[in-house]
Motif scaffolding. Structure first.
Motif: not given
Length: 354
Positions: A201-225
């Motif tokens: 994948a050129d971009s991918a993310w994980i959610d924090l507020s589902k199975g991980l049990g956090c109150p809010v947020g997600g983190v998107l990842a990819g190349s520096r550009d």
């Protein structure tokens, strides 16, 4: 998903894994978080979380965002210009549950594939690739996949199928985006590293507020550009934050403490499915429970999905979400125990019995 019209407070809440509450350890991490100006990239806890997720997904950089929807929509905005096209499976979350975000925020069109359990093959992707017609043709830019597939019942994409889809996308000059809202469920259930799932994948993310049990947020990842471009749209979409280390600390804690425990959620989902399969009038295939989602039908009980949900909550304190057309969805998570599942099965049986 369909809105749940039932308003009573549940004792056992299987509506979604987004209803989880921070654990005592997570609350302590939040209270003790070191913070700074996140938008100026000066919050040390946010920076640590982004480094952790970038490493987890095998990407150069990452960005902390308020929601998973924003993760998808910023990625689409980076990859797709107005009037261009995103290819995705017809039951994708981004197509149905992000309030028209691709069109509203990126001016994007969507071309759908009818897959199986929310997934499709490289051959099926090839079939919807448009033949170039000069200036008159629709320009395709991006293929978007969802692992696990929500409306596919929490189905896990086979790694080789992702690689197959990615190869077809590359052949036609398209980028590949991975909606990984529940990617770590796939990782725990399959034993395949998150970086392997995200490698194509050129971009991918994980959610924090589902199975991980956090109150809010997600983190998107990819190349520096890619992430540099994402920062611009983060601000434009209203995602700028300040002392966000308070909430990022929950993500750091969850990645260190809550990943492997997802196996309990999967076991509970299978237990629930097996129990429901023994109730007359309920339709379910326990063999299709890959992770923490349990979809089942109640048409054979003589009740609508709304009536089933209302009785279940009002009479037994168990909340399961109605999805429309006799369909129900139950989602296991860290606030639900094996004993809760056993009680939920008994409650469903009692509702059917009347």
């Amino acid at each position: 998903m369909a809105a749940n019209s039932v308003t009573a407070t549940p004792r056992i809440d299987l509506y979604s894994d987004t209803v989880t509450r921070p654990t005592p350890g997570m609350r302590k991490a939040i209270a003790e978080a070191e913070v700074g100006n996140e938008q100026a990239r000066e919050d040390p806890t946010v920076n640590r979380l982004c480094e952790m997720v970038a490493e987890l997904l095998g990407k150069e950089a990452a960005i902390f965002l308020p929601s998973g929807t924003m993760c998808n929509e910023i990625a689409y905005r980076v990859w797709v210009d107005h009037g261009e096209e995103i290819v995705l499976e017809e039951n994708s979350h981004a197509l149905h549950y992000e309030t028209g975000g691709p069109a509203a925020l990126s001016g994007a069109m969507c071309r759908t594939i009818r897959g199986k359990r929310g997934m499709f093959t490289g051959t099926e992707l090839e079939a919807v690739i448009r033949v170039p017609h000069g200036w008159h043709g629709q320009r395709q830019r991006l293929v978007s996949i969802e692992n696990t597939a929500n409306l596919g019942g929490g189905a896990i994409w086979p790694l080789e199928q992702i690689e197959d889809v990615a190869a077809v996308a590359r052949k036609h000059g398209l980028k590949l985006h991975l909606d990984g809202a529940r990617l770590l469920n796939a990782v725990v259930a399959s034993g395949i590293p998150a970086s392997a799932y995200a490698a194509s994948a050129d971009s991918a993310w994980i959610d924090l507020s589902k199975g991980l049990g956090c109150p809010v947020g997600g983190v998107l990842a990819g190349s520096r550009d890619f992430i540099e471009q994402a920062w611009r749209f983060k601000h434009q979409f209203g995602g700028a934050m300040r002392q966000a280390g308070i909430i990022a600390a929950a993500g750091v804690y969850a990645l260190e403490n809550h990943v492997e425990r997802m196996a309990e959620d999967h076991a509970n989902a299978r237990l629930l499915a097996e129990g429901l399969a023994g109730i007359k009038g309920i339709g379910i295939n326990p063999n299709e429970i890959d992770t923490n989602m349990v979809y089942f039908t109640v048409g054979g009980t003589g009740l609508t999905e709304q009536e089933f949900a209302r009785r279940l909550l009002a009479d037994h304190g168990v909340r399961i979400g109605p999805q429309g057309k006799d369909l129900m969805r139950a989602v296991t998570h860290l606030d639900v125990s094996r004993a809760d599942i056993e009680e939920a099965i008994r409650a469903c049986a009692a509702v059917v019995k009347g």
